[in-house]
Structures are given as C-alpha cells and as structure tokens.
Write an enzyme that holds these catalytic residues in place. Structure first.
Site, PDB file in Angstrom:
ATOM      1  N   ARG A   1       0.804  -1.223   0.000  1.00  0.00           N
ATOM      2  CA  ARG A   1       0.000   0.000   0.000  1.00  0.00           C
ATOM      3  C   ARG A   1       0.833   1.267   0.000  1.00  0.00           C
ATOM      4  O   ARG A   1       0.588   2.196  -0.772  1.00  0.00           O
ATOM      5  CB  ARG A   1      -0.910   0.052   1.245  1.00  0.00           C
ATOM      6  N   THR A   2       1.789   1.351   0.918  1.00  0.00           N
ATOM      7  CA  THR A   2       2.516   2.614   1.067  1.00  0.00           C
ATOM      8  C   THR A   2       3.272   2.924  -0.214  1.00  0.00           C
ATOM      9  O   THR A   2       3.201   4.027  -0.756  1.00  0.00           O
ATOM     10  CB  THR A   2       3.464   2.551   2.274  1.00  0.00           C
TER      11      THR A   2
ATOM     12  N   LYS B   1      26.321  -3.467  -0.812  1.00  0.00           N
ATOM     13  CA  LYS B   1      27.791  -3.402  -0.934  1.00  0.00           C
ATOM     14  C   LYS B   1      28.408  -2.680   0.251  1.00  0.00           C
ATOM     15  O   LYS B   1      29.556  -2.258   0.215  1.00  0.00           O
ATOM     16  CB  LYS B   1      28.169  -2.645  -2.216  1.00  0.00           C
TER      17      LYS B   1
ATOM     18  N   ARG C   1      11.400   3.979   3.258  1.00  0.00           N
ATOM     19  CA  ARG C   1      11.003   3.004   4.290  1.00  0.00           C
ATOM     20  C   ARG C   1      12.241   2.201   4.621  1.00  0.00           C
ATOM     21  O   ARG C   1      12.927   1.692   3.730  1.00  0.00           O
ATOM     22  CB  ARG C   1       9.905   2.080   3.763  1.00  0.00           C
TER      23      ARG C   1
ATOM     24  N   HIS D   1       5.368   5.788  11.524  1.00  0.00           N
ATOM     25  CA  HIS D   1       4.870   5.692  10.145  1.00  0.00           C
ATOM     26  C   HIS D   1       3.878   6.857   9.976  1.00  0.00           C
ATOM     27  O   HIS D   1       2.673   6.663   9.899  1.00  0.00           O
ATOM     28  CB  HIS D   1       4.185   4.332   9.981  1.00  0.00           C
TER      29      HIS D   1
END
Ligand code: NCD
Length: 301
Positions: A51-52, A81, A102, A130
């Site tokens: 969703r986000t 890396k 995120r 959030h």
C-alpha cells in the site's frame, strides 16, 4: 525544508491544511494533474510494502511527477555493498526533488534528513513511526465521524512493534477529549513513553484485557497484525480476533480500521459490514499522500 519525519511534528492547523488539500484533490483531481510536472521523486524501500509504496507511486504520477526507485533497496541498492544510508541519501538527493523512504532502522528518516538536500518523507521507520499512515488514518476517522475531538479510540494487536500505532496515538493527542483504550497480549503492550506522551497532553489511556473492557460505544477499533519480522520467537495464536460476533458487541457507529496487511486478527466474515472500512482507509492513502507531496514540494494551493 519540509521533511515528514514524525507525527509529533504536526499541529492541528497543519493537519487541517493537509486534509483540506486532500479533499480538494478528491473533488477536482484534474486541477492537480500537472502540479508536479518536471519533478522527480525517489522511492527507496528497504522493507516490503504494498500500500505505502504503490499509493505513493500513484500519488506522484497522478500529480504529473515521475519516479525513480530501486527494487528492494536492501538487496539491490549499494546498501548490499556496504554503503551507509547517509552516503546513499547524499547521492540520490542529487537525482531527485524528494525522497520517500522506508527502512528497518528506527532513526533512518532522521538520519536521512540530516544529509539530504531534498525533503525526506518517512514511509515507515523500524518499529518507531509511520507518520503518513497515521495522517490517512486520521483523515479516514474525520471523514467518517465528522470530527477529531471527542473520540474514543481502541488500539489493538501489536502495540509494542506497531509503528502505525505509535504515530497514531501521537497524532490523535492533538485533539480534545480523547480516550484511548489498548488491548493486546501482555508482551505486546504499548511502551510507557507513548502512554506518557498521551498523558502529558490530557489523553487518557486505559489498558484492557478483553473486548468487554472496551466501551461498546467506542468510535474507532484500530487493529494491527503482529509484526513478526521485528523479533525472534513464536508468540502463539492471535488472542484478540475481531469476527462478526465480536464486532456486533459494538455500536452501529463504531468503525473498524486496520493499516493492512491483516493476518488472522480480523476475520473476513466482517468484510461486508459497513463498519469495516480498512479498504476505504487504504484508498485514502492516495489523496492524502498527494497532499503530503504537494506540501513538501511547496506546491500546495
Ligand atoms: C504497516 C507498516 O508497514 O507498518 N503497513 C502499512 O504501511 N499499511 C502495517 C504492517 O505492516 O503491519
């Protein structure tokens, strides 16, 4: 620069501006279809998302902007890396006009904002916050209830690791006459710092041990899944499942929200109940995130 890092950064007035803008976008989307013309937004997700991520991507494109992203940044960006988050952000902030991030670390967005030359939008930081989810949660509550003062909110499920809960209880604390009820297994109780945050703002918090201890006229039931990815070990069965029978103990006016994805904590037999609004809530992510992007990029009007 307008970063979005924490729910704690908002005032009633700044929220109202976002909600008004989201309403305007819903009512006249064509007016905004070129607002981000020529703007490039980077979507950096180090954790899974449906969703986000997709609602942010939809939001950018509906505003006429374009996206650069990396598939699963943890595996495919130079993080694999050994590049630090700071170095990655310093580089990509030269490629774009805003970064939606995120990340699994609690302080990832703050760290990113310290080195970025463009706005950082926190799309989920570890177990901590959030904020854009809580903005759309509040927008949904306001849309359904017509108010944000005088709300009884029950938060359920994983109150320990649930970042959507942490951002939501902070945001609702801006309003008057708020009562919050918490129902979770003991080992997933809400951390004291969030209880203190609410209490300092005159929000009462009541720990419940069964559905019966939540008032039947509660305005909002906000359930969440156990955040299995944040700890080792088995927690056993879900204890507090909302099914038809449980939902029917509550008022006809009680709405049921969930940030999704759901596991077994809400059974599908409630999906047709008009009080079950979690899919509508998810859809509100697009206009609310469009409004957030416009504000961050100083394009709100
Ligand atoms: C939430 C999250 O990522 O914290 N999902 C979402 O953004 N809607 C909730 C969850 O994953 O359980």
């Amino acid at each position: 620069m307008r970063h979005v890092i924490s729910s704690g950064q908002y005032t009633r007035q700044s929220l109202e501006e976002i909600f008004e803008l989201a309403d305007k976008i819903v009512n006249k989307p064509e007016k905004y279809s070129k607002s981000l013309d020529g703007k490039v937004v980077s979507i950096m997700f180090y954790e899974p998302s449906t969703r986000t991520r997709l609602s942010f991507e939809s939001a950018v494109q509906r505003l006429g902007g374009t996206i650069i992203s990396t598939e699963n940044a943890k595996v495919y960006s130079s993080a694999a890396k050994g590049e630090t988050l700071e170095d990655t952000i310093k580089v990509i902030s030269g490629y774009c006009d805003a970064i939606v991030i995120r990340h699994n670390e609690d302080d990832s967005s703050e760290r990113a904002s310290k080195v970025s030359s463009v706005p950082i939008i926190n799309a989920g930081a570890g177990k901590k916050e959030h904020p854009t989810q809580s903005l759309l949660d509040l927008y949904t509550i306001k849309q359904q209830k017509g108010r944000l003062d005088n709300i009884k909110l029950a938060v359920l499920g994983d109150l320990l690791y649930g970042r959507t809960i942490h951002s939501l209880v902070k945001l609702i604390s801006l309003y008057d006459n708020i009562s919050v009820y918490g129902l979770s297994k003991k080992e997933f109780a809400l951390p004291q710092k969030y209880i203190d945050y609410m209490n300092e703002r005159n929000v009462s918090y009541t720990i419940c041990s069964s559905f019966d201890e939540i008032p039947s006229d509660v305005d909002v039931l906000y359930h969440t899944r156990t955040q299995y990815e944040r700890f080792d070990g088995n927690t056993g069965r879900e204890e507090f499942i909302i099914n038809k029978e449980v939902l029917n103990k509550f008022s006809k006016e009680t709405i049921l929200l969930h940030p999704l994805p759901r596991n077994e904590e809400i059974s599908t037999d409630v999906d047709e109940d008009p009080r079950a609004l979690f899919f509508k809530q998810a859809h509100n992510g697009v206009p609310v995130r469009m409004a957030i992007l416009l504000q961050c990029l100083d394009k709100s009007f």
